[in-house]
Enzyme design. Structure first.
Site, PDB file in Angstrom:
ATOM      1  N   ARG A   1      56.386 -24.552  47.811  1.00 60.34           N
ATOM      2  CA  ARG A   1      55.435 -25.636  48.086  1.00 60.34           C
ATOM      3  C   ARG A   1      55.728 -26.837  47.179  1.00 60.34           C
ATOM      4  O   ARG A   1      55.610 -27.980  47.615  1.00 60.34           O
ATOM      5  CB  ARG A   1      53.995 -25.138  47.900  1.00 60.34           C
TER       6      ARG A   1
ATOM      7  N   ARG B   1      44.287 -16.222  48.903  1.00 62.87           N
ATOM      8  CA  ARG B   1      45.215 -17.035  49.714  1.00 62.87           C
ATOM      9  C   ARG B   1      46.633 -16.512  49.558  1.00 62.87           C
ATOM     10  O   ARG B   1      47.147 -16.424  48.443  1.00 62.87           O
ATOM     11  CB  ARG B   1      45.158 -18.498  49.257  1.00 62.87           C
TER      12      ARG B   1
ATOM     13  N   ARG C   1      43.979 -18.680  40.907  1.00 59.02           N
ATOM     14  CA  ARG C   1      43.182 -18.953  42.099  1.00 59.02           C
ATOM     15  C   ARG C   1      43.453 -17.897  43.165  1.00 59.02           C
ATOM     16  O   ARG C   1      42.551 -17.431  43.840  1.00 59.02           O
ATOM     17  CB  ARG C   1      43.515 -20.357  42.635  1.00 59.02           C
TER      18      ARG C   1
ATOM     19  N   LYS D   1      42.772 -31.259  43.589  1.00 59.40           N
ATOM     20  CA  LYS D   1      42.302 -32.212  44.601  1.00 59.40           C
ATOM     21  C   LYS D   1      40.983 -31.751  45.220  1.00 59.40           C
ATOM     22  O   LYS D   1      40.035 -32.518  45.332  1.00 59.40           O
ATOM     23  CB  LYS D   1      43.349 -32.390  45.712  1.00 59.40           C
TER      24      LYS D   1
ATOM     25  N   ARG E   1      51.102 -35.921  53.803  1.00 59.11           N
ATOM     26  CA  ARG E   1      52.076 -35.211  52.982  1.00 59.11           C
ATOM     27  C   ARG E   1      53.507 -35.606  53.321  1.00 59.11           C
ATOM     28  O   ARG E   1      54.445 -35.125  52.689  1.00 59.11           O
ATOM     29  CB  ARG E   1      51.928 -33.708  53.203  1.00 59.11           C
TER      30      ARG E   1
HETATM   31  P1  AMP Z   1      46.600 -27.014  50.790  1.00 57.51           P
HETATM   32  O1  AMP Z   1      45.339 -26.244  50.898  1.00 57.51           O
HETATM   33  O2  AMP Z   1      46.361 -28.504  50.858  1.00 57.51           O
HETATM   34  O3  AMP Z   1      47.436 -26.627  49.614  1.00 57.51           O
HETATM   35  O4  AMP Z   1      47.453 -26.694  52.112  1.00 57.51           O
HETATM   36  C1  AMP Z   1      47.897 -25.383  52.379  1.00 57.51           C
HETATM   37  C2  AMP Z   1      49.006 -25.386  53.407  1.00 57.51           C
HETATM   38  O5  AMP Z   1      48.536 -25.980  54.624  1.00 57.51           O
HETATM   39  C3  AMP Z   1      50.232 -26.199  53.025  1.00 57.51           C
HETATM   40  O6  AMP Z   1      51.128 -25.490  52.198  1.00 57.51           O
HETATM   41  C4  AMP Z   1      50.829 -26.478  54.398  1.00 57.51           C
HETATM   42  O7  AMP Z   1      51.490 -25.349  54.915  1.00 57.51           O
HETATM   43  C5  AMP Z   1      49.590 -26.711  55.252  1.00 57.51           C
HETATM   44  N1  AMP Z   1      49.213 -28.149  55.218  1.00 57.51           N
HETATM   45  C6  AMP Z   1      48.099 -28.699  54.672  1.00 57.51           C
HETATM   46  N2  AMP Z   1      48.092 -30.034  54.811  1.00 57.51           N
HETATM   47  C7  AMP Z   1      49.244 -30.349  55.438  1.00 57.51           C
HETATM   48  C8  AMP Z   1      49.843 -31.575  55.862  1.00 57.51           C
HETATM   49  N3  AMP Z   1      49.259 -32.759  55.641  1.00 57.51           N
HETATM   50  N4  AMP Z   1      51.031 -31.511  56.511  1.00 57.51           N
HETATM   51  C9  AMP Z   1      51.629 -30.331  56.739  1.00 57.51           C
HETATM   52  N5  AMP Z   1      51.140 -29.159  56.349  1.00 57.51           N
HETATM   53  C10 AMP Z   1      49.960 -29.146  55.711  1.00 57.51           C
END
Ligand code: AMP
Length: 368
Positions: A324, A312, A306, A192, A267
């Site tokens: 996740r 991360r 990654r 994404k 989400r």
């Molecule tokens: P990402 O970089 O999009 O994979 O997000 C990393 C982490 O941020 C996720 O595993 C969640 O813990 C938190 N996070 C990101 N976006 C959301 C969302 N829309 N709702 C809840 N938690 C989020």
């Protein structure tokens, strides 16, 4: 084009068309009431222009009075109609004809009927200059109207946007900027972020990644960052209230954007609903939700790779990654149905070269 506060409006109904519509109403009312002395009651504030021109077109015995109601705040009706100036005295036994500038949902009409049902008027009629018949609830048949108009936000000729625009001689409609708002959907590692970086350049969009905003806050040790970290480290979702508020702040920070890519948001169904509601309040909408599809084993390999580079914490441990995915399957996957019902869901194969995937996404966007 004219500018009122933060919005632009373009010409919609000319002065000539307005006067013609008023003549139509005046002639129809005269056909029914020229032999008595009706009381016309203008509904303030918006109707003052209409009342003045109506009376010039209605040259028969009549009296004139006003009530004052208010229901609009900005672009959307608040739904609450307040009476600021009540029904005039001594109207019992008289024929009353309400003069309204515009009838849309019918909430004001309902309020007027409530107000006048407490009186002993002989007859009660409603005449409106503009009539949004597509959205009117139809509880009471409108007796006279000047012209039917589609459900657009209009200003001018007595009608305002946050009190400006009432003195315009013509009617203008809100100029909705052509925006593209996209949701990029897909499991962690689906690409994404990578794709958003290309799309934002190509379509001049603002990219909002909720994950990036959280990581930025964690890095800077903000209160939000401290709160989010405990969830993110476990591969769990941050609570909706926190995430929704944060997303809204990010959109508000970019009033000039010609569109957004939402990456990693929504989400959950609650987030999707909150996003829709919030966008409506800003006169915006989601145009498309595009899912990048890839299977779990490919994604796990991508994320572990990654993790080695990005450091991360949630990308380095297979258990957290699987958690996740579980969060995704349980809370995010149902959004597919939510957007499919709105006819906005598109799916794209997320396996292949970055360029190939970008062109698959572009193809979907060009067809919106
Ligand atoms: P990402 O970089 O999009 O994979 O997000 C990393 C982490 O941020 C996720 O595993 C969640 O813990 C938190 N996070 C990101 N976006 C959301 C969302 N829309 N709702 C809840 N938690 C989020």
């Amino acid at each position: 084009m004219i500018e009122l506060h933060d919005k632009y409006f373009k010409p919609f109904i000319s002065e000539g068309e307005i006067l013609q519509a008023i003549k139509k109403v005046a002639d129809e009312v005269a056909a029914d009431y020229r032999d008595e002395t009706p009381i016309f009651i203008g509904v303030l504030n918006g109707s003052f222009m209409f009342v003045a021109d109506f009376l010039k077109a209605y040259q028969h015995p009549c009296e004139i009075s006003f009530v004052r109601l208010s229901s609009y705040q900005g672009l959307t009706s608040t739904g609450i109609v307040e009476t600021l100036l009540d029904v005039p005295d001594n109207i019992d036994g008289r024929s009353v004809i309400i003069l309204e500038d515009i009838i849309d949902t019918g909430r004001t009409v309902k309020k007027l009927i409530d107000l006048f049902s407490k009186t002993k008027v002989k007859e009660f009629r409603i005449a409106t200059l503009f009539y949004k018949d597509e959205v009117y609830n139809g509880e009471y048949d409108i007796d006279y109207f000047g012209m039917k108009i589609p459900d657009k936000f209009i200003v001018g000729y007595g009608l305002d946007y946050k009190e400006l625009g009432r003195n315009l001689r013509e009617v203008y409609q809100l100029n909705i900027k052509h925006m593209i708002n996209l949701v990029l959907f897909g499991k962690p590692g689906a690409g994404k972020g990578t794709q958003a970086a290309f799309l934002k350049e190509k379509y001049n969009l603002k990219h909002i990644s909720t994950g990036d905003v959280f990581r930025y806050n964690i890095k800077n040790g903000t209160e939000l960052g401290v709160l989010a970290k405990s969830y993110i480290d476990q591969g769990e979702l941050v609570p909706d209230e926190v995430t929704i508020k944060m997303l809204q702040d990010e959109v508000e920070k970019n009033p000039e954007a010609s569109g957004f890519i939402f990456d990693g948001f929504p989400r959950t169904t609650a987030q999707a609903k909150a996003l829709d509601q919030f966008l409506v309040s800003k006169n915006m909408k989601i145009d498309a939700t595009i899912a990048l599809e890839a299977n779990d084993e490919v994604l796990i390999q991508r994320l572990l790779e990654r993790g080695k580079i990005s450091g991360r914490s949630d990308d380095q441990d297979e258990d957290k990654i699987r958690n996740r995915f579980e969060e995704y399957n349980e809370k995010t996957a149902p959004l597919k149905d939510y957007y499919e019902e709105q006819g906005k869901f598109h799916s794209v194969n997320g396996i292949g070269s970055i360029e190939d995937i970008t062109s698959r996404l572009t193809k979907v966007i060009e067809e919106i």
